[in-house]
Write a protein that holds these residues in place. Structure first.
Motif, PDB file in Angstrom:
ATOM      1  N   LEU A  52      53.017   2.580  23.782  1.00  0.00           N
ATOM      2  CA  LEU A  52      53.892   1.925  24.753  1.00  0.00           C
ATOM      3  C   LEU A  52      53.071   1.282  25.867  1.00  0.00           C
ATOM      4  CD1 LEU A  52      56.856   1.395  25.561  1.00  0.00           C
ATOM      5  CD2 LEU A  52      56.733   3.468  26.931  1.00  0.00           C
ATOM      6  N   LYS A  53      51.937   1.891  26.209  1.00  0.00           N
ATOM      7  CA  LYS A  53      51.118   1.370  27.311  1.00  0.00           C
ATOM      8  C   LYS A  53      50.545  -0.008  27.010  1.00  0.00           C
ATOM      9  CE  LYS A  53      49.782   5.746  29.327  1.00  0.00           C
ATOM     10  NZ  LYS A  53      48.703   6.640  29.677  1.00  0.00           N
ATOM     11  N   ASN A  54      49.911  -0.145  25.847  1.00  0.00           N
ATOM     12  CA  ASN A  54      49.247  -1.419  25.563  1.00  0.00           C
ATOM     13  C   ASN A  54      49.859  -2.179  24.389  1.00  0.00           C
ATOM     14  OD1 ASN A  54      48.275  -0.107  23.295  1.00  0.00           O
ATOM     15  ND2 ASN A  54      46.323   0.382  24.232  1.00  0.00           N
ATOM     16  N   GLY A  55      50.859  -1.587  23.738  1.00  0.00           N
ATOM     17  CA  GLY A  55      51.531  -2.278  22.640  1.00  0.00           C
ATOM     18  C   GLY A  55      50.696  -2.418  21.384  1.00  0.00           C
ATOM     19  N   ASN A  56      49.584  -1.714  21.283  1.00  0.00           N
ATOM     20  CA  ASN A  56      48.730  -1.819  20.096  1.00  0.00           C
ATOM     21  C   ASN A  56      49.388  -1.182  18.882  1.00  0.00           C
ATOM     22  OD1 ASN A  56      46.741  -3.145  21.485  1.00  0.00           O
ATOM     23  ND2 ASN A  56      45.457  -1.350  21.753  1.00  0.00           N
ATOM     24  N   TRP A  57      49.200  -1.821  17.738  1.00  0.00           N
ATOM     25  CA  TRP A  57      49.688  -1.294  16.466  1.00  0.00           C
ATOM     26  C   TRP A  57      48.705  -1.653  15.377  1.00  0.00           C
ATOM     27  CZ3 TRP A  57      52.376  -5.377  18.868  1.00  0.00           C
ATOM     28  CH2 TRP A  57      52.252  -6.613  18.256  1.00  0.00           C
ATOM     29  N   GLU A  64      58.252  -9.770  10.330  1.00  0.00           N
ATOM     30  CA  GLU A  64      59.513  -9.124  10.715  1.00  0.00           C
ATOM     31  C   GLU A  64      59.249  -7.781  11.395  1.00  0.00           C
ATOM     32  OE1 GLU A  64      63.711  -7.649   8.757  1.00  0.00           O
ATOM     33  OE2 GLU A  64      62.432  -9.000   7.630  1.00  0.00           O
ATOM     34  N   THR A  65      58.276  -7.032  10.890  1.00  0.00           N
ATOM     35  CA  THR A  65      57.931  -5.752  11.511  1.00  0.00           C
ATOM     36  C   THR A  65      57.356  -5.973  12.895  1.00  0.00           C
ATOM     37  OG1 THR A  65      57.522  -4.746   9.349  1.00  0.00           O
ATOM     38  CG2 THR A  65      56.559  -3.646  11.251  1.00  0.00           C
ATOM     39  N   ILE A  66      56.497  -6.966  13.045  1.00  0.00           N
ATOM     40  CA  ILE A  66      55.905  -7.272  14.357  1.00  0.00           C
ATOM     41  C   ILE A  66      57.001  -7.673  15.345  1.00  0.00           C
ATOM     42  CG2 ILE A  66      54.395  -8.874  15.603  1.00  0.00           C
ATOM     43  CD1 ILE A  66      52.575  -8.801  13.090  1.00  0.00           C
ATOM     44  N   SER A  67      57.966  -8.454  14.901  1.00  0.00           N
ATOM     45  CA  SER A  67      59.078  -8.847  15.765  1.00  0.00           C
ATOM     46  C   SER A  67      59.874  -7.617  16.206  1.00  0.00           C
ATOM     47  CB  SER A  67      59.983  -9.825  15.017  1.00  0.00           C
ATOM     48  OG  SER A  67      61.126 -10.116  15.781  1.00  0.00           O
ATOM     49  N   SER A  68      60.124  -6.707  15.283  1.00  0.00           N
ATOM     50  CA  SER A  68      60.846  -5.470  15.626  1.00  0.00           C
ATOM     51  C   SER A  68      60.062  -4.642  16.621  1.00  0.00           C
ATOM     52  CB  SER A  68      61.114  -4.645  14.366  1.00  0.00           C
ATOM     53  OG  SER A  68      62.001  -5.313  13.522  1.00  0.00           O
ATOM     54  N   ILE A  69      58.749  -4.537  16.421  1.00  0.00           N
ATOM     55  CA  ILE A  69      57.897  -3.773  17.340  1.00  0.00           C
ATOM     56  C   ILE A  69      58.009  -4.346  18.742  1.00  0.00           C
ATOM     57  CG2 ILE A  69      55.501  -3.274  17.975  1.00  0.00           C
ATOM     58  CD1 ILE A  69      54.914  -3.063  14.948  1.00  0.00           C
TER      59      ILE A  69
END
Length: 108
Positions: A52-57, A64-69
C-alpha cells in the motif's frame, strides 16, 4: 498473518461464483492488512501481494490485473475504513445495490 489474509480473499473470491455474482470468472476481490500496509488482490488468474505504501507489485501482470490493482490501492488509500473490496462482473450486484440504496440510504 498474510497467509490468513490470502486464504480469506480466496474464500471471498469463490463466493462470488457461489452466489452467482460472477458468472464469467472475471471478478476481483481484495483485502488489506493495515498493520503491514499490504493488500492481497485475487483475480481469476492469480493472487497478487501489493504494498500500500509504494504500490509495488509483481512484474508480468496483464493490463486488467494492473488496472484492478491501481483501483483497489486508490480506494484503500482514500478510505482507511475499508477492509476489503469485491468487484463482481455481473449485473446482479447492480440490482442488489440499488435495492439496498433505496431501502437503507433513502429510507424508502
Amino acid at each position: 498473518m498474510l497467509e490468513i489474509l490470502k486464504a480469506n480473499v480466496l474464500i471471498a473470491y469463490q463466493q462470488l461464483e457461489q452466489y452467482q455474482l460472477d458468472r464469467y470468472g472475471r471478478g476481483v476481490v481484495s483485502a488489506i492488512d493495515r498493520n503491514r500496509d499490504m493488500v492481497v488482490i485475487k483475480t481469476a488468474q492469480q493472487s497478487v501481494l501489493v504494498s500500500l505504501k509504494n504500490g509495488n507489485w509483481e512484474r508480468g501482470l496483464d493490463a486488467e490485473t494492473i488496472s484492478s490493482i491501481r483501483t483497489h490501492i486508490a480506494l484503500y488509500r482514500a478510505f482507511p475504513q475499508i477492509g476489503g473490496i469485491a468487484r463482481p462482473h455481473s449485473s446482479a450486484w447492480i440490482f442488489q445495490f440499488w435495492d439496498y440504496f433505496i431501502k437503507v440510504i433513502l429510507n424508502q
